[in-house]
Design an enzyme around this catalytic site. Structure first.
Site, mmCIF file in Angstrom:
data_model
loop_
_atom_site.group_PDB
_atom_site.id
_atom_site.type_symbol
_atom_site.label_atom_id
_atom_site.label_comp_id
_atom_site.label_asym_id
_atom_site.label_seq_id
_atom_site.Cartn_x
_atom_site.Cartn_y
_atom_site.Cartn_z
ATOM 1 N N GLY A 16 0.833 -1.211 0.000
ATOM 2 C CA GLY A 16 0.000 0.000 0.000
ATOM 3 C C GLY A 16 0.859 1.250 0.000
ATOM 4 N N GLY A 20 -1.131 7.600 1.110
ATOM 5 C CA GLY A 20 -1.270 7.625 2.565
ATOM 6 C C GLY A 20 -0.065 7.143 3.360
ATOM 7 N NE ARG A 42 -3.978 3.739 -6.289
ATOM 8 C CZ ARG A 42 -4.453 4.596 -5.378
ATOM 9 N NH1 ARG A 42 -5.141 5.632 -5.764
ATOM 10 N NH2 ARG A 42 -4.225 4.398 -4.094
ATOM 11 C CG ASP A 64 -4.932 -7.342 -5.568
ATOM 12 O OD1 ASP A 64 -5.036 -7.517 -4.328
ATOM 13 O OD2 ASP A 64 -5.920 -7.232 -6.315
ATOM 14 C CG ASN A 91 0.005 0.810 5.010
ATOM 15 O OD1 ASN A 91 -0.589 1.422 5.886
ATOM 16 N ND2 ASN A 91 -0.009 1.196 3.725
ATOM 17 C CE1 TYR A 157 -10.273 -0.484 8.068
ATOM 18 C CE2 TYR A 157 -11.066 0.706 9.993
ATOM 19 C CZ TYR A 157 -10.064 0.428 9.086
ATOM 20 O OH TYR A 157 -8.840 1.037 9.201
ATOM 21 C CE LYS A 161 -7.137 -1.876 9.357
ATOM 22 N NZ LYS A 161 -5.869 -2.139 8.631
ATOM 23 C CD GLU A 193 -5.288 8.788 -2.571
ATOM 24 O OE1 GLU A 193 -5.653 7.694 -3.040
ATOM 25 O OE2 GLU A 193 -4.407 9.481 -3.080
HETATM 26 N N1 NAP Z 1 -6.459 6.906 7.576
HETATM 27 C C1 NAP Z 1 -6.926 6.477 8.737
HETATM 28 O O1 NAP Z 1 -7.640 7.190 9.465
HETATM 29 C C2 NAP Z 1 -6.557 5.108 9.215
HETATM 30 C C3 NAP Z 1 -6.668 4.838 10.592
HETATM 31 C C4 NAP Z 1 -6.322 3.585 11.055
HETATM 32 C C5 NAP Z 1 -5.856 2.626 10.195
HETATM 33 N N2 NAP Z 1 -5.756 2.900 8.849
HETATM 34 C C6 NAP Z 1 -5.232 1.826 7.994
HETATM 35 O O2 NAP Z 1 -4.024 2.261 7.404
HETATM 36 C C7 NAP Z 1 -3.785 1.537 6.202
HETATM 37 C C8 NAP Z 1 -3.415 2.542 5.105
HETATM 38 O O3 NAP Z 1 -4.497 3.404 4.907
HETATM 39 P P1 NAP Z 1 -4.335 4.932 4.478
HETATM 40 O O4 NAP Z 1 -5.018 5.741 5.509
HETATM 41 O O5 NAP Z 1 -2.941 5.217 4.124
HETATM 42 O O6 NAP Z 1 -5.322 4.938 3.191
HETATM 43 P P2 NAP Z 1 -5.033 5.169 1.619
HETATM 44 O O7 NAP Z 1 -4.410 6.508 1.423
HETATM 45 O O8 NAP Z 1 -6.335 4.881 0.953
HETATM 46 O O9 NAP Z 1 -3.966 4.045 1.248
HETATM 47 C C9 NAP Z 1 -4.336 2.680 1.189
HETATM 48 C C10 NAP Z 1 -3.266 1.911 0.439
HETATM 49 O O10 NAP Z 1 -3.642 0.517 0.415
HETATM 50 C C11 NAP Z 1 -3.468 0.050 -0.908
HETATM 51 N N3 NAP Z 1 -4.342 -1.086 -1.201
HETATM 52 C C12 NAP Z 1 -5.689 -1.171 -1.081
HETATM 53 N N4 NAP Z 1 -6.122 -2.382 -1.507
HETATM 54 C C13 NAP Z 1 -5.016 -3.063 -1.905
HETATM 55 C C14 NAP Z 1 -4.786 -4.352 -2.440
HETATM 56 N N5 NAP Z 1 -5.787 -5.229 -2.665
HETATM 57 N N6 NAP Z 1 -3.510 -4.728 -2.734
HETATM 58 C C15 NAP Z 1 -2.481 -3.886 -2.515
HETATM 59 N N7 NAP Z 1 -2.628 -2.649 -2.030
HETATM 60 C C16 NAP Z 1 -3.881 -2.242 -1.719
HETATM 61 C C17 NAP Z 1 -3.726 1.238 -1.810
HETATM 62 O O11 NAP Z 1 -2.975 1.106 -3.015
HETATM 63 P P3 NAP Z 1 -3.562 0.706 -4.453
HETATM 64 O O12 NAP Z 1 -4.981 1.190 -4.502
HETATM 65 O O13 NAP Z 1 -2.645 1.382 -5.418
HETATM 66 O O14 NAP Z 1 -3.415 -0.777 -4.481
HETATM 67 C C18 NAP Z 1 -3.104 2.367 -0.991
HETATM 68 O O15 NAP Z 1 -1.730 2.486 -1.282
HETATM 69 C C19 NAP Z 1 -5.037 0.716 5.956
HETATM 70 O O16 NAP Z 1 -4.793 -0.599 6.393
HETATM 71 C C20 NAP Z 1 -6.085 1.393 6.828
HETATM 72 O O17 NAP Z 1 -7.083 0.504 7.214
HETATM 73 C C21 NAP Z 1 -6.082 4.128 8.349
#
Ligand code: NAP
Length: 258
Positions: A16, A20, A42, A64, A91, A157, A161, A193
């Site tokens: 990922g 983010g 991507r 993926d 991540n 979700y 976690k 995002e």
């Molecule tokens: N933002 C928050 O408030 C928050 C809080 C707690 C935990 N988190 C966790 O933090 C992690 C990262 O989230 P973020 O906040 O950085 O969101 P983000 O900006 O949407 O980034 C998510 C990343 O995950 C990748 N991803 C999604 N599905 C995938 C797949 N099937 N295979 C490979 N890559 C995949 C996306 O890349 P592609 O689409 O290019 O594959 C992207 O790089 C997640 O696990 C999320 O649950 C986020």
């Protein structure tokens, strides 16, 4: 002076990394001198990141995480200089929708389980044996405050976690004595995002989540990952829960009446 690890010794595999936390983490480590393997679906974003960080510090692979054969292929094809991974940042993940359980789309639940649970364990399983063999490493799993604090519409979700948190703790039990650390990072509200993905591209709905408050940033989370992984090797942070100052707890919801 307190002795942190030299980041030049780290080879960091990140899932990922196109957005983010993952992208900010790739930058944090590469700029400190570590070698980074940035993965995600991507390709254009990965190419842009590699152009920014330099190919000598940043190897990229389209991936993926729900596809186990693809993970194994990427791990087996790591070039010299990137092959001895000693930090994994598992991540990649997402939340889809906020509908209550009885109205939600079952395919959204399946996608979250395939990514956050199956994808994460497949990533760890592919990279852990090499670390055990080399007698050194660190697995960082991406959890969430949602694992401890349920909220309406969080359903699957939050459950994914909770799985991640318990998997990380159970890993520690399995590999005790192998010199491989495990840390579950548990952030609260952070503007990435994440909410745009949750609301299927609706930027206005995403902006509303962070309206009138200061959320954490992807760089905040990257810094926490950098900190736990550069601590001296005898020191393991099991779980690290973080929130923006503006986020806290509320009392139990009580339904009154019929
Ligand atoms: N933002 C928050 O408030 C928050 C809080 C707690 C935990 N988190 C966790 O933090 C992690 C990262 O989230 P973020 O906040 O950085 O969101 P983000 O900006 O949407 O980034 C998510 C990343 O995950 C990748 N991803 C999604 N599905 C995938 C797949 N099937 N295979 C490979 N890559 C995949 C996306 O890349 P592609 O689409 O290019 O594959 C992207 O790089 C997640 O696990 C999320 O649950 C986020």
């Amino acid at each position: 002076m307190y002795q942190m690890l030299d980041p030049h010794e780290l080879v960091v595999f990140i899932t990922g990394a196109t957005s983010g936390f993952g992208e900010a983490t790739a930058r944090r480590f590469a700029q400190a001198g570590a070698k980074v393997i940035a993965t995600g679906r991507r390709r254009e974003r990965l190419e842009a990141l590699q152009a920014e960080l330099g190919a000598e510090n940043c190897h990229i692979a389209e991936l993926d995480v729900s596809d186990n054969a693809a993970i194994e292929a990427v791990v087996n094809a790591l070039p010299a200089g990137f092959a001895h991974v000693n930090v994994v940042v598992a991540n990649a993940g997402l939340a889809l929708g906020l509908a209550p359980a009885h109205e939600t789309d079952l395919s959204d639940w399946q996608t979250m389980i395939d990514t956050n649970v199956t994808g994460l364990v497949q990533t760890v399983r592919a990279l852990l044996p090499g670390m055990i063999e080399r007698g050194e490493g660190h697995i960082v799993t991406m959890g969430s405050v949602a694992s401890d604090y349920p909220y309406p519409g969080g359903n699957v979700y939050a459950a994914t976690k909770a799985f991640v948190k318990q998997f990380a703790l159970a890993l520690r039990a399995d590999i005790n004595g192998k010199n491989v650390r495990v840390t579950n990072i548990e952030p609260g509200m952070t503007e990435t995002e994440f909410s745009v993905v949750r609301f299927e591209g609706d930027q206005q709905a995403a902006d509303k989540v962070y309206e009138g408050m200061t959320p954490m940033t992807a760089e905040d989370i990257a810094e926490s990952i950098f900190w736990v992984t550069t601590l001296p090797r005898h020191f393991n942070v099991n779980r690290l829960q973080m929130m923006p100052v503006a986020q806290a707890f509320s009392p139990f919801a009580v339904h009154r009446g019929e």
